[in-house]
Design a protein around this motif. Structure first.
Motif, mmCIF file in Angstrom:
data_model
loop_
_atom_site.group_PDB
_atom_site.id
_atom_site.type_symbol
_atom_site.label_atom_id
_atom_site.label_comp_id
_atom_site.label_asym_id
_atom_site.label_seq_id
_atom_site.Cartn_x
_atom_site.Cartn_y
_atom_site.Cartn_z
ATOM 1 N N ASN A 129 6.705 -2.977 1.369
ATOM 2 C CA ASN A 129 6.754 -4.274 2.035
ATOM 3 C C ASN A 129 7.219 -4.106 3.477
ATOM 4 O OD1 ASN A 129 7.722 -7.031 2.831
ATOM 5 N ND2 ASN A 129 7.197 -7.493 0.710
ATOM 6 N N GLU A 130 6.512 -4.762 4.403
ATOM 7 C CA GLU A 130 6.863 -4.617 5.813
ATOM 8 C C GLU A 130 8.257 -5.170 6.133
ATOM 9 O OE1 GLU A 130 4.279 -6.635 8.489
ATOM 10 O OE2 GLU A 130 4.655 -8.625 7.671
ATOM 11 N N ASN A 131 8.797 -6.000 5.236
ATOM 12 C CA ASN A 131 10.151 -6.520 5.447
ATOM 13 C C ASN A 131 11.238 -5.557 4.993
ATOM 14 O OD1 ASN A 131 9.017 -8.941 6.394
ATOM 15 N ND2 ASN A 131 8.874 -9.745 4.305
ATOM 16 N N GLY A 132 10.835 -4.461 4.356
ATOM 17 C CA GLY A 132 11.789 -3.448 3.943
ATOM 18 C C GLY A 132 12.364 -3.677 2.559
ATOM 19 N N ASP A 133 13.295 -2.823 2.191
ATOM 20 C CA ASP A 133 13.941 -2.864 0.879
ATOM 21 C C ASP A 133 14.847 -4.078 0.741
ATOM 22 O OD1 ASP A 133 13.239 -0.776 -0.913
ATOM 23 O OD2 ASP A 133 14.269 0.660 0.354
ATOM 24 N N SER A 134 14.880 -4.616 -0.481
ATOM 25 C CA SER A 134 15.825 -5.671 -0.836
ATOM 26 C C SER A 134 15.989 -5.645 -2.343
ATOM 27 C CB SER A 134 15.307 -7.044 -0.376
ATOM 28 O OG SER A 134 14.185 -7.443 -1.149
ATOM 29 N N GLY A 144 0.834 -1.174 0.420
ATOM 30 C CA GLY A 144 1.233 -1.916 1.601
ATOM 31 C C GLY A 144 1.197 -3.414 1.369
ATOM 32 N N VAL A 145 2.278 -4.108 1.705
ATOM 33 C CA VAL A 145 2.385 -5.559 1.546
ATOM 34 C C VAL A 145 2.902 -6.140 2.860
ATOM 35 C CG1 VAL A 145 3.496 -7.451 0.296
ATOM 36 C CG2 VAL A 145 2.817 -5.370 -0.930
ATOM 37 N N THR A 146 2.187 -7.126 3.387
ATOM 38 C CA THR A 146 2.569 -7.718 4.666
ATOM 39 C C THR A 146 2.641 -9.234 4.547
ATOM 40 O OG1 THR A 146 0.241 -7.766 5.364
ATOM 41 C CG2 THR A 146 1.551 -5.875 6.046
ATOM 42 N N ASN A 147 3.335 -9.822 5.509
ATOM 43 C CA ASN A 147 3.402 -11.278 5.599
ATOM 44 C C ASN A 147 2.082 -11.821 6.136
ATOM 45 O OD1 ASN A 147 6.216 -11.226 4.916
ATOM 46 N ND2 ASN A 147 6.650 -10.629 7.029
ATOM 47 N N ALA A 148 1.765 -13.062 5.753
ATOM 48 C CA ALA A 148 0.581 -13.716 6.290
ATOM 49 C C ALA A 148 0.698 -13.825 7.804
ATOM 50 C CB ALA A 148 0.421 -15.103 5.667
ATOM 51 N N ARG A 149 -0.422 -13.670 8.492
ATOM 52 C CA ARG A 149 -0.414 -13.620 9.945
ATOM 53 C C ARG A 149 -0.571 -14.985 10.613
ATOM 54 N NH1 ARG A 149 2.061 -9.608 9.413
ATOM 55 N NH2 ARG A 149 1.365 -7.503 9.895
ATOM 56 N N LYS A 150 -0.714 -16.050 9.813
ATOM 57 C CA LYS A 150 -0.848 -17.406 10.330
ATOM 58 C C LYS A 150 -2.012 -17.506 11.323
ATOM 59 C CE LYS A 150 3.999 -18.617 9.625
ATOM 60 N NZ LYS A 150 5.230 -19.215 10.186
#
Length: 547
Positions: A129-134, A144-150
């Motif tokens: 995930n592009e937001n990193g570990d949690s 690969g997992v990314t946030n929507a680009r709007k």
């Protein structure tokens, strides 16, 4: 006859994971068989190409169901991936795991090791995930997992309208609270689709102990007594056999896996004998328990010329293609489906029972009917249908498509939830946030208001949203096909590892759960201890109970 330690049938979401994990040890000799071709089609890797992939026979088995008794006897189109990456190479790229309670239900059904705390570490291991570990996400995994680009103002407008309609907001459908409206996360990386082939298979292709055969259609699994010892497949018109020294692993998916089991003599003995197939193992559950998410689409015209209908212009397509090719930017980096919702049709429910996908374009019949105007589409599906169907054989030829009978909307509960979902969508779209964009209701149409009218429209138009599972389910009951380690009951050296082993359909898209299953079972195949459970608290655990 050539031999390998492990033979994996099917290079889809699960098969690619297994090929990677099992070949990490150079001592393991691994063969991966795929009936489709290589994933070289440009449209596979460009996120905006999803419409062409689903709506055509490019990299697609292009299945059809039998006539559906509760859908005006229509035969529904069932796209499934026929290419390296399987359906992860043609799907909508939505990264959803389902609700934590879905996996706790599996545990309650007697499947030790499949509660949410047990599977969460495998979701996290898979995820990059592009937001990193949690606590809920992994940042270093192959997928690969990314946030929507709007990429369109309509996505935010729909979310705001959902909030105005009284629904909660969630910024992470895979986090502590699934219920609400919000943005989707996508299996896109660096502007390109991250299929299971891209994430898992490509990094492993240089290993000398992994061999991948494409356009290799499995005919049957070979046995010596009750032990799986090899596979017979057809490639370039030639019948070939290969031996497995340790295990054969079937990862063909919810359609092809039961078909292959049946053709190999594993299934209901009575059913197999009707086709003249010698019975290797009498397992009546093979092909049964089919579950899928039925979907209906509310469509509205858009007042402003801002939807993907603009891409119907040849000049615009050329510009968009050049922008994507050279810079990996622009609308082609989006799947056109960046926001949605998980909602309850009744307030007393503990978990959401419908899912919404919002599309910034008019989309009918799996994008096979081209839009002639600007508009937007709101998909709604029931998350946990009660209706059950089955997969069967039409002939002894493995090249013939299987018999697919989902039996949609057999249960009255399913019909009610779909109807209520249509009304929930109408309420959201009617909010002021959509006022600048909302045109006339194109489908089902403002004239359809009564239960009978909405039910009739659903029967005329509903389609699958591509999440079939359950046809070789895990369990301990007489209809179970595999145990909690995905080993075929009564057979040595054979596992099924894919969406077909899910005992019940999860509340969401099925690609991420299938990858998780393969990650988890790979440890067992390799003799590794399972990852330690990870306990987190979800919103529905009102007393602070750890999932």
């Amino acid at each position: 006859m050539s031999s390998f330690d492990y033979i994996i049938i099917g290079a889809g979401s699960a098969g690619c994971v297994l090929a990677n994990r099992l070949s990490e040890n150079p001592a393991n000799k691994v063969l991966l068989l795929e009936a489709g071709a290589k994933d070289t089609n440009f449209m596979i890797h460009m996120p905006a190409g999803v419409g062409q992939l689903i709506g055509t026979d490019t990299a697609n088995w292009y299945y059809y169901t039998e006539g559906q008794p509760h859908l005006n006897n229509r035969k529904l189109f069932w796209p499934r991936g026929k290419v390296l990456g399987g359906s992860s190479s043609i799907n909508g790229m939505i990264y959803i795991r389902g609700h934590a309670r879905d996996y706790d239900l599996w545990r309650q059904l007697g499947l030790e090791g499949w509660g949410f705390a047990d599977v969460l570490p495998y979701f996290r291991r898979a995820e990059g995930n592009e937001n990193g570990d949690s606590a809920f996400h992994g940042g270093e995994g192959p997928l690969g997992v990314t946030n929507a680009r709007k990429t369109n103002v309509l996505f935010d407008a729909f979310v705001e309208a959902g909030k105005q309609a009284g629904h909660p907001y969630t910024d992470d459908f895979n986090g502590p609270q699934q219920e609400g409206v919000g943005p989707y996360q996508l299996t896109i990386k660096n502007g390109k689709r991250c299929s299971a082939a891209v994430g898992y298979l490509v990094p492993a292709l240089s290993r000398p102990n992994l061999k991948v055969e494409v356009k290799a259609l499995t005919a049957r699994i070979l046995f010596e007594g009750k032990k799986a010892v090899g596979v017979e497949y057809v490639q370039d018109g030639e019948k070939k056999t290969v031996r497995a020294n340790k295990e054969v692993i079937l990862s063909g998916g919810a359609v092809n896996s039961p078909q292959t089991l049946l053709l190999s003599g594993i299934g209901s003995g009575e059913y197999l004998r009707k086709f003249g197939i010698d019975v290797v193992a009498d397992l009546p559950g093979v092909g049964q328990n089919l579950q899928d998410h039925l979907d209906c689409t509310s469509i509205y015209e858009c007042k402003l010329p801002i939807t993907l209908h603009s891409q119907m212009n040849l000049f615009r397509q050329l510009l968009t293609g050049m922008q994507y090719t050279f810079f990996k930017t622009g609308v082609a980096t989006s799947n056109g489906l960046e926001s949605g919702a998980f909602l309850k049709t009744r307030p007393e429910l503990e978990v959401p029972d419908i899912q919404i996908h919002f599309v910034a374009a008019m989309m009918r019949d799996h994008a096979r009917t081209k839009s002639d105007r600007h508009g937007f589409t709101v998909h709604v599906c029931q998350l946990r249908p009660e209706s059950r169907g089955y997969i069967g054989l039409k002939s002894l030829d493995p090249a013939d498509h299987a018999l697919i009978q989902p039996n949609y909307l057999e249960a009255e509960t399913d019909r009610r939830v779909m109807r209520d979902g249509v009304r929930l969508v109408r309420d959201i779209v009617a909010q002021r946030a959509m006022d600048p964009y909302r045109g006339p209701e194109f489908w089902p149409g403002a004239d359809k208001q009564t239960d009978e009218q909405i039910d009739s429209w659903i029967r005329e138009t509903a389609e699958t949203i591509y999440h079939p599972v359950g046809t070789a389910k895990m369990g301990n009951d007489p209809m179970a096909v595999v145990d909690n380690k995905c080993r075929v009951r009564g057979i040595e050296g054979l596992r099924v590892v894919d969406a077909s082993v899910m005992p019940t359909l999860v509340g969401g898209n099925t690609n991420a759960p299938t990858i998780m299953i393969a990650e988890k079972i790979s440890d067992d195949i390799l003799g590794r201890a399972a990852l330690a459970p990870e306990h987190v608290t979800i919103a529905e655990d009102r007393q602070g109970h750890a999932a």
